[in-house]
Design a protein around this motif. Structure first.
Motif, PDB file in Angstrom:
ATOM      1  N   TYR A 199       0.994  -1.139  -0.030  1.00  0.00           N
ATOM      2  CA  TYR A 199       0.026  -0.047   0.048  1.00  0.00           C
ATOM      3  C   TYR A 199       0.860   1.284   0.005  1.00  0.00           C
ATOM      4  O   TYR A 199       1.987   1.190   0.227  1.00  0.00           O
ATOM      5  N   SER A 200       0.130   2.378  -0.165  1.00  0.00           N
ATOM      6  CA  SER A 200       0.979   3.663  -0.332  1.00  0.00           C
ATOM      7  C   SER A 200       1.481   4.163   0.995  1.00  0.00           C
ATOM      8  O   SER A 200       2.313   5.028   1.182  1.00  0.00           O
ATOM      9  N   SER A 201       0.784   3.705   2.089  1.00  0.00           N
ATOM     10  CA  SER A 201       1.344   3.967   3.346  1.00  0.00           C
ATOM     11  C   SER A 201       0.764   2.986   4.472  1.00  0.00           C
ATOM     12  O   SER A 201      -0.146   2.201   4.335  1.00  0.00           O
TER      13      SER A 201
ATOM     14  N   ALA B 159      12.095   3.633   4.843  1.00  0.00           N
ATOM     15  CA  ALA B 159      11.323   4.105   3.421  1.00  0.00           C
ATOM     16  C   ALA B 159       9.964   4.736   3.451  1.00  0.00           C
ATOM     17  O   ALA B 159       9.927   5.376   4.301  1.00  0.00           O
ATOM     18  N   ALA B 160       8.997   4.312   2.714  1.00  0.00           N
ATOM     19  CA  ALA B 160       7.692   4.698   2.830  1.00  0.00           C
ATOM     20  C   ALA B 160       6.866   3.670   2.423  1.00  0.00           C
ATOM     21  O   ALA B 160       7.335   2.975   1.574  1.00  0.00           O
ATOM     22  N   GLY B 161       5.307   3.628   2.705  1.00  0.00           N
ATOM     23  CA  GLY B 161       4.741   2.521   2.211  1.00  0.00           C
ATOM     24  C   GLY B 161       4.100   1.669   3.196  1.00  0.00           C
ATOM     25  O   GLY B 161       4.634   1.812   4.401  1.00  0.00           O
ATOM     26  N   GLY B 162       3.092   0.917   2.942  1.00  0.00           N
ATOM     27  CA  GLY B 162       2.659  -0.051   4.000  1.00  0.00           C
ATOM     28  C   GLY B 162       2.599  -1.496   3.197  1.00  0.00           C
ATOM     29  O   GLY B 162       2.483  -1.630   2.250  1.00  0.00           O
ATOM     30  N   ILE B 163       2.318  -2.361   4.330  1.00  0.00           N
ATOM     31  CA  ILE B 163       1.824  -3.784   3.906  1.00  0.00           C
ATOM     32  C   ILE B 163       0.946  -4.553   4.667  1.00  0.00           C
ATOM     33  O   ILE B 163       0.856  -4.200   5.813  1.00  0.00           O
ATOM     34  N   VAL B 164       0.322  -5.342   4.089  1.00  0.00           N
ATOM     35  CA  VAL B 164      -0.601  -6.438   4.882  1.00  0.00           C
ATOM     36  C   VAL B 164      -0.148  -7.593   4.225  1.00  0.00           C
ATOM     37  O   VAL B 164      -0.040  -8.224   3.134  1.00  0.00           O
ATOM     38  N   ALA B 165       0.189  -8.415   5.420  1.00  0.00           N
ATOM     39  CA  ALA B 165       0.495 -10.110   4.968  1.00  0.00           C
ATOM     40  C   ALA B 165      -0.249 -10.925   5.979  1.00  0.00           C
ATOM     41  O   ALA B 165      -0.882 -10.887   6.922  1.00  0.00           O
ATOM     42  N   GLY B 166      -0.363 -12.121   5.170  1.00  0.00           N
ATOM     43  CA  GLY B 166      -1.509 -13.188   5.633  1.00  0.00           C
ATOM     44  C   GLY B 166      -1.559 -14.442   4.691  1.00  0.00           C
ATOM     45  O   GLY B 166      -0.741 -14.490   3.857  1.00  0.00           O
ATOM     46  N   PRO B 167      -2.774 -15.135   4.751  1.00  0.00           N
ATOM     47  CA  PRO B 167      -3.089 -16.299   4.112  1.00  0.00           C
ATOM     48  C   PRO B 167      -3.255 -15.743   2.660  1.00  0.00           C
ATOM     49  O   PRO B 167      -3.829 -14.436   2.332  1.00  0.00           O
TER      50      PRO B 167
END
Length: 368
Positions: free
Chosen positions: A98-100, A231-239
């Motif tokens: 994601y952007s953040s 850096a910058a940005g976001g992330i979701v992690a999972g199944p």
């Protein structure tokens, strides 16, 4: 016809006056040349030569921005590689950029529809996400397992949201115990790893990995890339099913421009360095313990230290005295503090030379 606008601006002006009297005015200032104990660059990677080189190469290849949503313009190998590398690093099946970090939390909570139960100290983006999702949301007292168990029986949430390392007090969540409760009550556990990725866990894999929860199907991870990865940005992690759902239905993924490839390339280089930075994590822990002893504050779980500062004006004045002496620190005041107390926020940066770090602690203590 009389416009209502002048009345609106008058009311906003009055509110600004009241905030000023309470010491709650916020200022955007030009960044000064100072010892940085205010930012979140825990491992000093934002200026690492390998990080800058990776970003520069991607900048030359892809240009300044992503130019659109990945679903519209198409993705890049940079984005896909980072998602795969982050998933491998954290032991999850897959991940979505994601952007953040804020947008990642909004997207994750909205996607996992149903009642949400949040730790009272969880990041503002998680509380905002729960409200914006439109379903029922409630809180439980910070790290209070007894209240969490009681609220799980009452609310029967689809999702419980916590931080692995809390962004204000710097303390850790008892993730194993929380996970046992969410599992027993059939709820998913969302763990915001913003301040844990790179700083704790095996090879800096974060709080979930440290708690033995890596890859658990009942756990979803979120994180920002703007802390230890510099850096910058976001992330979701999972199944893997979560990635498909986010691509198909996630508004903060579908309708938002993707993070710039150059930034993500830099984050990828930083992630590779962070994996091999056990000595830097040991130094982070040493400095955190030293800072806590010097400033008479609890030893943090990672790199966030928050010595109390009295009222809002006292906190602001303390931070300004530090700045005048060449040390940048944060200043947290209500409503940014979940316990409604004002405090300095000192973040440990191992990229700061040891002698500068030691001098900064002396300055902060003397400016108290």
């Amino acid at each position: 016809m009389t416009s209502a606008a002048p009345g609106v601006w008058h009311r906003l002006g009055r509110k600004a006056d009241l905030r000023a009297k309470a010491g709650l005015t916020r200022h955007v200032r030009t960044r000064a040349d100072a010892i940085d104990l205010a930012g979140n660059d825990y491992l000093g990677l934002s200026r690492h030569p390998a990080v800058l080189a990776a970003a520069a190469a991607a900048l030359a290849e892809h240009g300044l921005g992503a130019s659109g949503s990945r679903l519209v313009r198409g993705t890049t190998g940079v984005h896909e590689r980072f998602e795969a590398e982050f998933a491998q690093h954290t032991g999850t099946e897959t991940a979505v950029l994601y952007s953040s970090g804020y947008m990642a939390n909004l997207g994750a909570v909205a996607a996992l529809a149903g009642p949400v139960l949040l730790d009272a100290h969880a990041h503002a983006s998680l509380h905002d996400a729960a409200r914006l999702a439109g379903g029922r949301s409630d809180t439980f007292a910070h790290n209070d397992l007894d209240e969490l168990q009681r609220r799980l029986r009452e609310v029967r949430p689809a999702l419980v949201a916590v931080e692995s390392v809390y962004s204000v007090l710097g303390d850790a969540a008892p993730l194993r115990e929380i996970h046992a409760l969410t599992t027993a009550h059939g709820a998913l556990l969302l763990i915001d790893e913003a301040h844990a990725i790179g700083t704790i866990g095996p090879h800096g894999a974060g709080g979930a990995a440290a708690a033995g929860l890596a890859g658990d199907p009942g756990v979803v991870l979120t994180a920002t890339l703007s802390k230890a990865l510099g850096a910058a940005g976001g992330i979701v992690a999972g199944p893997a099913a979560l990635r498909r759902h986010l691509h198909d239905t996630g508004r903060t993924f579908i309708y938002d421009t993707a993070p710039p490839p150059a930034v993500i390339a830099g984050a990828g280089a930083a992630l590779a360095i962070a994996r091999e930075s056990d000595s830097a994590r040991a130094e982070l822990a040493r400095r955190a313990a030293l800072a806590a002893a010097t400033l008479n504050a609890p030893t943090p779980a990672a790199g966030v230290l928050s010595p109390p500062a009295g009222d809002a004006k006292a906190a602001t004045d303390w931070a300004e005295r530090c700045a005048a002496a060449g040390v940048a620190v944060g200043c947290f005041r209500p409503p940014s503090t979940p316990d409604h107390r004002s405090r300095l926020r000192v973040t440990i940066n191992t990229g700061v030379a040891v002698e500068d770090f030691d001098r900064a602690l002396e300055v902060i203590q003397a400016a108290r």
